[in-house]
Design a protein around this motif. Structure first.
Motif, PDB file in Angstrom:
ATOM      1  N   GLY A  99      50.022  42.387  35.563  1.00  0.00           N
ATOM      2  CA  GLY A  99      51.578  42.220  36.146  1.00  0.00           C
ATOM      3  C   GLY A  99      51.700  41.092  37.156  1.00  0.00           C
ATOM      4  O   GLY A  99      51.115  41.024  38.154  1.00  0.00           O
ATOM      5  N   TYR A 100      52.500  40.095  37.116  1.00  0.00           N
ATOM      6  CA  TYR A 100      52.648  39.164  37.716  1.00  0.00           C
ATOM      7  C   TYR A 100      54.179  39.023  38.406  1.00  0.00           C
ATOM      8  O   TYR A 100      54.957  37.854  38.313  1.00  0.00           O
ATOM      9  CB  TYR A 100      52.402  37.447  37.271  1.00  0.00           C
ATOM     10  N   GLY A 101      54.676  39.949  38.691  1.00  0.00           N
ATOM     11  CA  GLY A 101      55.892  40.327  39.438  1.00  0.00           C
ATOM     12  C   GLY A 101      56.157  39.915  40.914  1.00  0.00           C
ATOM     13  O   GLY A 101      54.997  39.426  41.265  1.00  0.00           O
ATOM     14  N   SER A 153      52.583  39.173  45.589  1.00  0.00           N
ATOM     15  CA  SER A 153      52.215  39.479  46.861  1.00  0.00           C
ATOM     16  C   SER A 153      50.985  40.135  46.931  1.00  0.00           C
ATOM     17  O   SER A 153      50.345  39.748  48.271  1.00  0.00           O
ATOM     18  CB  SER A 153      53.231  40.679  47.333  1.00  0.00           C
ATOM     19  N   ALA A 154      50.558  40.792  46.145  1.00  0.00           N
ATOM     20  CA  ALA A 154      49.024  41.221  46.379  1.00  0.00           C
ATOM     21  C   ALA A 154      48.295  40.023  46.287  1.00  0.00           C
ATOM     22  O   ALA A 154      47.108  40.141  46.919  1.00  0.00           O
ATOM     23  CB  ALA A 154      48.649  42.220  45.325  1.00  0.00           C
ATOM     24  N   ASP A 214      49.492  39.403  31.951  1.00  0.00           N
ATOM     25  CA  ASP A 214      50.824  39.400  31.727  1.00  0.00           C
ATOM     26  C   ASP A 214      51.483  38.990  30.438  1.00  0.00           C
ATOM     27  O   ASP A 214      50.877  38.085  29.935  1.00  0.00           O
ATOM     28  CB  ASP A 214      51.748  38.882  33.076  1.00  0.00           C
ATOM     29  N   PRO A 215      52.319  39.725  29.833  1.00  0.00           N
ATOM     30  CA  PRO A 215      52.615  39.353  28.434  1.00  0.00           C
ATOM     31  C   PRO A 215      53.853  38.442  28.487  1.00  0.00           C
ATOM     32  O   PRO A 215      54.102  37.785  27.592  1.00  0.00           O
ATOM     33  CB  PRO A 215      53.174  40.659  27.964  1.00  0.00           C
ATOM     34  N   MET A 221      53.033  33.608  32.879  1.00  0.00           N
ATOM     35  CA  MET A 221      51.973  32.524  32.647  1.00  0.00           C
ATOM     36  C   MET A 221      52.183  31.314  33.250  1.00  0.00           C
ATOM     37  O   MET A 221      51.238  30.780  34.014  1.00  0.00           O
ATOM     38  CB  MET A 221      51.385  32.921  31.341  1.00  0.00           C
ATOM     39  N   GLU A 222      53.240  30.692  33.099  1.00  0.00           N
ATOM     40  CA  GLU A 222      53.559  29.464  33.390  1.00  0.00           C
ATOM     41  C   GLU A 222      53.363  29.388  34.960  1.00  0.00           C
ATOM     42  O   GLU A 222      52.835  28.522  35.644  1.00  0.00           O
ATOM     43  CB  GLU A 222      54.937  28.941  32.994  1.00  0.00           C
ATOM     44  N   GLU A 223      54.102  30.582  35.620  1.00  0.00           N
ATOM     45  CA  GLU A 223      54.023  30.554  37.215  1.00  0.00           C
ATOM     46  C   GLU A 223      52.729  30.702  37.690  1.00  0.00           C
ATOM     47  O   GLU A 223      52.371  30.216  38.977  1.00  0.00           O
ATOM     48  CB  GLU A 223      55.038  31.574  37.632  1.00  0.00           C
ATOM     49  N   ALA A 224      51.959  31.584  36.974  1.00  0.00           N
ATOM     50  CA  ALA A 224      50.543  31.684  37.446  1.00  0.00           C
ATOM     51  C   ALA A 224      49.654  30.503  37.247  1.00  0.00           C
ATOM     52  O   ALA A 224      48.974  30.255  38.232  1.00  0.00           O
ATOM     53  CB  ALA A 224      49.895  32.836  36.678  1.00  0.00           C
ATOM     54  N   ASN A 225      49.576  29.774  36.325  1.00  0.00           N
ATOM     55  CA  ASN A 225      49.296  28.354  36.020  1.00  0.00           C
ATOM     56  C   ASN A 225      49.374  27.595  37.267  1.00  0.00           C
ATOM     57  O   ASN A 225      48.728  26.697  37.912  1.00  0.00           O
ATOM     58  CB  ASN A 225      49.416  27.985  34.772  1.00  0.00           C
TER      59      ASN A 225
END
Length: 362
Positions: A141-143, A148-149, A167-168, A173-177
């Motif tokens: 989960g990348y909310g 924050s974690a 995350d689905p 995914m774009e934000e994580a990259n």
């Protein structure tokens, strides 16, 4: 008069990009290249009277000759046995067939090399990443909670390369990259997705989806795949804490109750609420941290240490600082302290990062 697109009350139109497989793009461009080939073939055939075949005494251009001329021309081979002789044929070659040749090469050869190189490079990167991925952290989960974690982990010395996000959501995914994180797009309740994230080799798994039932299912799946991982999960409702622990979570955080208590404290005592918010916010003011016990602190009372000790960890159990069990500190204890945020949370003491700890060999 200000243009409408620049007006703050008018939104900017942003159309979604159509994401397709590279192989689909390759197939589409191959079809376009075939269309150029057939179109040029028909053009030469229709204007066959303007061409001369040096190997044919009758100078007749057959349908096969037209196809042969088209292929050697578009591929830039150009043997010269068939050549345009009329002004019209030469003009068509200059204005139509030459641009078609360029387009053919760009579409077919250039695209093929690009796709193959891109696919090979990506497969190599993924393979190299999988070989290096060991003892990492998986965040499901990348909310807001997941981000924050991760920021807390990074701020405390974790390498972003050792964190994997599951995350689905495409946007997630774009934000994580963009945040320099490896992302696995998929449903974390599925074993295959968790295996792609290397959860079997992970040391920590943080589960932060917005649904308690999903968190329980993910926890069960993770625990089956990795019996030794430390699982930290969030739940929205207090009543689901016990269920989450039974599913295999080592630590469970109740988000709604924590926020509610902080709101209540802030209402009754604004200053106390500010202190609690300070403790929960990283990078400023005070921090709650865990550290090793130093050699010169063995045998002392927790209240006598320079740090503000609030709990002691002994034999994998947590005791409050006033508990008689930890009235005197022993070798191997770990301390939960309140310290300035400028200090590393895992450093031995504020301002000192190199003392000998009590659990080191003499």
């Amino acid at each position: 008069m200000q243009h409408a697109s620049n007006h703050p009350s008018v939104g900017r139109v942003s159309l979604p990009e159509r994401v397709r497989s590279p192989w689909w793009e390759l197939g589409r461009r191959v079809l376009l290249a075939l269309a150029i080939l057939v179109g040029t073939w028909m053009l030469v055939w229709l204007d066959r009277d303007g061409y001369r075949d040096g190997n044919d005494p009758l100078n007749q251009i057959s349908l096969l000759d037209a196809f042969y001329y088209t292929t050697v021309t578009l591929s830039t081979t150009g043997y010269g046995d068939i050549a345009p002789v009329s002004d019209a044929a030469r003009l068509v070659n200059a204005l139509v067939i030459t641009p078609a040749r360029i387009g053919f090469l760009v579409l077919l050869i250039g695209t093929t090399l690009e796709v193959l190189a891109s696919q090979g490079r990506e497969m190599f990167r993924v393979s190299r990443w999988r070989k290096k991925m060991d003892e990492h952290v998986v965040v499901v989960g990348y909310g807001t909670k997941g981000r924050s974690a991760i920021e807390t982990l990074v701020s405390n010395g974790y390498d972003r390369a050792a964190i994997v996000v599951v995350d689905p959501g495409v946007v997630a995914m774009e934000e994580a990259n963009r945040d320099q994180l490896v992302g696995i797009a998929g449903d974390a309740t599925r074993r295959g997705v968790l295996r792609q994230a290397g959860v079997e080799k992970a040391t920590h798994v943080i589960i932060t989806t917005d649904r308690d039932d999903s968190n329980v299912l993910v926890t069960l799946t993770v625990r089956q795949l990795n019996p030794d991982a430390w699982i930290t999960a969030s739940v929205r409702e207090q009543e689901n804490v016990s269920l989450m622990r039974q599913s295999g979570a080592n630590s469970v955080i109740t988000s709604s109750d924590a926020v509610g208590r902080l709101l209540g404290l802030s209402s009754m005592s604004p200053m106390l609420g500010s202190v609690m918010e300070d403790l929960m916010t990283y990078g400023d003011g005070l921090e709650v941290a865990e550290r090793d016990l130093l050699v010169n602190e063995v045998g002392k009372q927790p209240q006598r240490l320079p740090d503000q000790v609030i709990a002691v960890i002994r034999d994998e159990k947590v005791y409050r600082y006033f508990d008689p069990v930890v009235s005197l500190l022993a070798r191997g204890d770990r301390l939960i302290v309140v310290r300035p945020a400028k200090e590393l949370p895992w450093a031995p003491r504020p301002g000192t990062h190199g003392e000998d700890t009590s659990d080191e060999d003499d």
